[in-house]
Enzyme design. Structure first.
Site, PDB file in Angstrom:
ATOM      1  N   SER A  22      36.557  34.748  48.077  1.00 42.38           N
ATOM      2  CA  SER A  22      36.996  35.704  49.101  1.00 42.38           C
ATOM      3  C   SER A  22      36.872  37.139  48.590  1.00 42.38           C
ATOM      4  CB  SER A  22      38.416  35.404  49.586  1.00 42.38           C
ATOM      5  OG  SER A  22      39.352  35.684  48.589  1.00 42.38           O
ATOM      6  N   MET A  99      36.862  31.639  36.422  1.00 42.35           N
ATOM      7  CA  MET A  99      37.953  30.945  35.740  1.00 42.35           C
ATOM      8  C   MET A  99      37.570  30.431  34.353  1.00 42.35           C
ATOM      9  SD  MET A  99      40.247  31.484  37.906  1.00 42.35           S
ATOM     10  CE  MET A  99      41.627  30.463  37.411  1.00 42.35           C
ATOM     11  N   HIS A 118      43.352  40.390  38.504  1.00 45.81           N
ATOM     12  CA  HIS A 118      44.338  39.395  38.067  1.00 45.81           C
ATOM     13  C   HIS A 118      45.540  39.459  39.018  1.00 45.81           C
ATOM     14  CE1 HIS A 118      46.333  36.659  35.411  1.00 45.81           C
ATOM     15  NE2 HIS A 118      47.415  37.398  35.513  1.00 45.81           N
ATOM     16  N   THR A 150      38.646  43.386  28.179  1.00 47.56           N
ATOM     17  CA  THR A 150      38.477  43.508  26.738  1.00 47.56           C
ATOM     18  C   THR A 150      38.636  42.094  26.171  1.00 47.56           C
ATOM     19  OG1 THR A 150      40.827  43.959  26.473  1.00 47.56           O
ATOM     20  CG2 THR A 150      39.382  45.880  26.641  1.00 47.56           C
TER      21      THR A 150
HETATM   22  C1  GRF Z   1      42.126  35.647  43.183  1.00 49.70           C
HETATM   23  O1  GRF Z   1      43.494  35.504  43.436  1.00 49.70           O
HETATM   24  C2  GRF Z   1      41.920  36.462  41.938  1.00 49.70           C
HETATM   25  O2  GRF Z   1      42.894  37.435  41.760  1.00 49.70           O
HETATM   26  C3  GRF Z   1      42.045  35.404  40.874  1.00 49.70           C
HETATM   27  O3  GRF Z   1      41.417  34.270  41.405  1.00 49.70           O
HETATM   28  C4  GRF Z   1      41.478  34.320  42.821  1.00 49.70           C
HETATM   29  C5  GRF Z   1      40.077  34.218  43.328  1.00 49.70           C
HETATM   30  O4  GRF Z   1      40.021  34.120  44.706  1.00 49.70           O
HETATM   31  N1  GRF Z   1      41.499  35.871  39.633  1.00 49.70           N
HETATM   32  P1  GRF Z   1      38.616  34.200  45.462  1.00 49.70           P
HETATM   33  O5  GRF Z   1      37.707  33.146  44.841  1.00 49.70           O
HETATM   34  O6  GRF Z   1      38.078  35.576  45.308  1.00 49.70           O
HETATM   35  O7  GRF Z   1      38.946  33.843  46.884  1.00 49.70           O
END
Ligand code: GRF
Length: 221
Positions: A22, A99, A118, A150
């Site tokens: 998203s 991730m 984040h 970093t």
């Molecule tokens: C978001 O909440 C972002 O902050 C976190 O992972 C989620 C990713 O959501 N790091 P999307 O795949 O962009 O919908």
């Protein structure tokens, strides 16, 4: 530099994802409406079935899956990621729900050109399950931070931060949904600042328009 038509080419960004995408969609939309003056050159996912890859393909953006399970170590995976990006002339790398923990093998060549989002009010709650942790701690507010990457996980200098009030009936899911709306606003904005030359990573932290950004980032709005 300009091309034969005299038009100055837009800067190139790469977006790394693992899932829904998203935030990637927010970047696609921001580029389409001209709010973000950039070209998304490549979208890479470490999970081949990430929904975000479809979003990119539908928008006519090149995609690539580099499955981390095909590599024996984080460093070897990171080297493959880095060499994939080298095929493009990338000005800014955006981690958008990517991730995988990155090692210096990937981070160092892009230091200062690598942003992450984040979903917490950093420095609170680096790592996973941020919304549940905010609820468990009975925090009054939650939010999201865009920061320079970093080598220390979720610890690079903050750039911009947005808050939401936690409601008494909030679940991690309801909180995440409200925070996500703000994610989609602040992340393309931070990228635009960077590409305009307004934002830099310095030895003392993030700098915006020549001023040191506060430790928790520029408050949004
Ligand atoms: C978001 O909440 C972002 O902050 C976190 O992972 C989620 C990713 O959501 N790091 P999307 O795949 O962009 O919908």
């Amino acid at each position: 530099m300009s091309d034969t038509t005299g038009a100055v080419p837009l800067p190139n960004i790469a977006i790394l994802i693992s899932g829904t995408g998203s935030n990637l969609q927010a970047f696609i939309d921001a580029c389409e409406c001209g709010e973000l003056r950039a070209t998304i050159r490549i979208v890479i996912s470490n999970t081949p079935d990430a929904k975000g890859l479809q979003r990119a393909a539908e928008a006519g953006i090149a995609t690539r899956a580099i499955d981390h399970r095909d590599y024996d170590s984080r460093e070897i995976f990171d080297a493959a990621l880095g060499s994939a990006l080298q095929e493009y002339d990338i000005d800014l790398v955006i981690l958008a729900g990517f991730m995988r923990i990155l090692t210096p093998v990937f981070i160092e060549p892009y230091l200062g050109q690598l942003l992450n989002i984040h979903p917490s009010l950093l420095p609170k709650y680096p790592g996973l399950h941020t919304h549940q942790r905010a609820l468990d701690a009975r925090d009054k507010e939650a939010g999201v931070t865009v920061h320079f990457v970093t080598p220390e996980l979720d610890s690079g200098p903050a750039i911009i931060q947005a808050k939401v009030a936690i409601q008494s009936d909030d679940s991690a899911e309801s909180l995440a949904a409200r925070v996500l709306v703000l994610e989609h606003k602040i992340y393309p904005l931070a990228a635009q600042w960077f590409l305009q030359g307004r934002l830099q990573l310095t030895n003392n932290g993030a700098s915006l328009d020549g001023e040191l950004v506060p430790e928790s980032g520029v408050p949004y709005p």
